[in-house]
Design a protein around this motif. Sequence first.
Motif, mmCIF file in Angstrom:
data_model
loop_
_atom_site.group_PDB
_atom_site.id
_atom_site.type_symbol
_atom_site.label_atom_id
_atom_site.label_comp_id
_atom_site.label_asym_id
_atom_site.label_seq_id
_atom_site.Cartn_x
_atom_site.Cartn_y
_atom_site.Cartn_z
ATOM 1 N N SER A 16 -25.989 4.048 13.139
ATOM 2 C CA SER A 16 -25.041 3.984 14.255
ATOM 3 C C SER A 16 -25.564 3.114 15.381
ATOM 4 O O SER A 16 -24.837 2.279 15.938
ATOM 5 C CB SER A 16 -24.734 5.391 14.790
ATOM 6 O OG SER A 16 -24.023 6.126 13.844
ATOM 7 N N ALA A 19 -25.563 -0.524 14.224
ATOM 8 C CA ALA A 19 -24.198 -1.057 14.243
ATOM 9 C C ALA A 19 -23.753 -1.342 15.678
ATOM 10 O O ALA A 19 -23.082 -2.347 15.933
ATOM 11 C CB ALA A 19 -23.240 -0.081 13.558
ATOM 12 N N ARG A 20 -24.130 -0.483 16.622
ATOM 13 C CA ARG A 20 -23.800 -0.732 18.041
ATOM 14 C C ARG A 20 -24.484 -1.997 18.552
ATOM 15 O O ARG A 20 -23.892 -2.765 19.311
ATOM 16 C CB ARG A 20 -24.208 0.456 18.894
ATOM 17 C CG ARG A 20 -23.247 1.576 18.825
ATOM 18 C CD ARG A 20 -23.562 2.620 19.904
ATOM 19 N NE ARG A 20 -22.621 3.694 19.780
ATOM 20 C CZ ARG A 20 -22.951 4.946 19.561
ATOM 21 N NH1 ARG A 20 -24.228 5.296 19.487
ATOM 22 N NH2 ARG A 20 -22.036 5.871 19.450
ATOM 23 N N ALA A 23 -22.607 -4.834 17.084
ATOM 24 C CA ALA A 23 -21.319 -4.932 17.778
ATOM 25 C C ALA A 23 -21.480 -5.628 19.131
ATOM 26 O O ALA A 23 -20.676 -6.493 19.483
ATOM 27 C CB ALA A 23 -20.702 -3.544 17.949
ATOM 28 N N ASP A 30 -17.733 -0.549 21.242
ATOM 29 C CA ASP A 30 -18.202 0.576 20.422
ATOM 30 C C ASP A 30 -17.069 1.270 19.677
ATOM 31 O O ASP A 30 -17.240 1.701 18.540
ATOM 32 C CB ASP A 30 -18.928 1.623 21.283
ATOM 33 C CG ASP A 30 -20.333 1.199 21.644
ATOM 34 O OD1 ASP A 30 -20.825 0.191 21.098
ATOM 35 O OD2 ASP A 30 -20.942 1.886 22.480
ATOM 36 N N THR A 33 -16.240 0.391 16.075
ATOM 37 C CA THR A 33 -17.358 0.525 15.145
ATOM 38 C C THR A 33 -17.326 1.902 14.488
ATOM 39 O O THR A 33 -17.155 2.904 15.157
ATOM 40 C CB THR A 33 -18.689 0.352 15.901
ATOM 41 O OG1 THR A 33 -18.674 -0.925 16.544
ATOM 42 C CG2 THR A 33 -19.877 0.425 14.975
ATOM 43 N N ALA A 43 -21.120 0.654 7.301
ATOM 44 C CA ALA A 43 -20.724 0.449 8.691
ATOM 45 C C ALA A 43 -19.553 -0.521 8.704
ATOM 46 O O ALA A 43 -19.424 -1.379 7.815
ATOM 47 C CB ALA A 43 -21.882 -0.108 9.516
ATOM 48 N N TYR A 44 -18.692 -0.383 9.702
ATOM 49 C CA TYR A 44 -17.490 -1.189 9.833
ATOM 50 C C TYR A 44 -17.348 -1.601 11.288
ATOM 51 O O TYR A 44 -17.495 -0.771 12.184
ATOM 52 C CB TYR A 44 -16.278 -0.352 9.401
ATOM 53 C CG TYR A 44 -14.952 -0.889 9.869
ATOM 54 C CD1 TYR A 44 -14.214 -1.729 9.060
ATOM 55 C CD2 TYR A 44 -14.445 -0.543 11.113
ATOM 56 C CE1 TYR A 44 -12.987 -2.225 9.488
ATOM 57 C CE2 TYR A 44 -13.218 -1.032 11.548
ATOM 58 C CZ TYR A 44 -12.502 -1.876 10.733
ATOM 59 O OH TYR A 44 -11.308 -2.366 11.167
ATOM 60 N N LEU A 45 -17.095 -2.871 11.530
ATOM 61 C CA LEU A 45 -16.806 -3.373 12.868
ATOM 62 C C LEU A 45 -15.499 -4.145 12.799
ATOM 63 O O LEU A 45 -15.404 -5.153 12.080
ATOM 64 C CB LEU A 45 -17.907 -4.319 13.360
ATOM 65 C CG LEU A 45 -19.223 -3.717 13.843
ATOM 66 C CD1 LEU A 45 -20.039 -3.189 12.693
ATOM 67 C CD2 LEU A 45 -20.002 -4.744 14.612
#
Length: 140
Positions: A16, A19-20, A23, A30, A33, A43-45
């Motif tokens: 997490s 990923a942040r 991002a 955020d 995400t 993870a998905y953005l």
Amino acid sequence: MEHPEPDTRTLERGLSEYARAVAAAVGVPDESTTVEISDTATAYLGLPRRWLDRPDHDVMLVWSERRGWSLAVETDPTDDLVVIAHQGGDDLVPAPDAVARFVADTVAGRHVGQEDPGPVAAATRKSLAERLKPYLPQPQ
């Protein structure tokens, strides 16, 4: 005796935070995400842009513990993603600025990634958790 795999919560927190960081480097808030730990860590953005060949569909950046980062176009929920490019390389956890360059170059038409993702990475969850540790908040 140390358990061979990290607990799911630790892995999820590390992913997490990573990923942040990605991002932020890519310029995604955020709330766009998502991270999920199940049989595969992902993870998905959601990116605030469209792809010229599919102007009705959003572009997203997706990560999996087996393939690393890929730039893809969202499709209908029942269809597979349309992958534009895979970042490639041996590092499943590249620096956020390297991911941002991959996205910018791919969107600009400079496909610096791989069209074919190559072989599935053999990283264990334990090694993945170790690579994600630097993204966890440090105790004060």
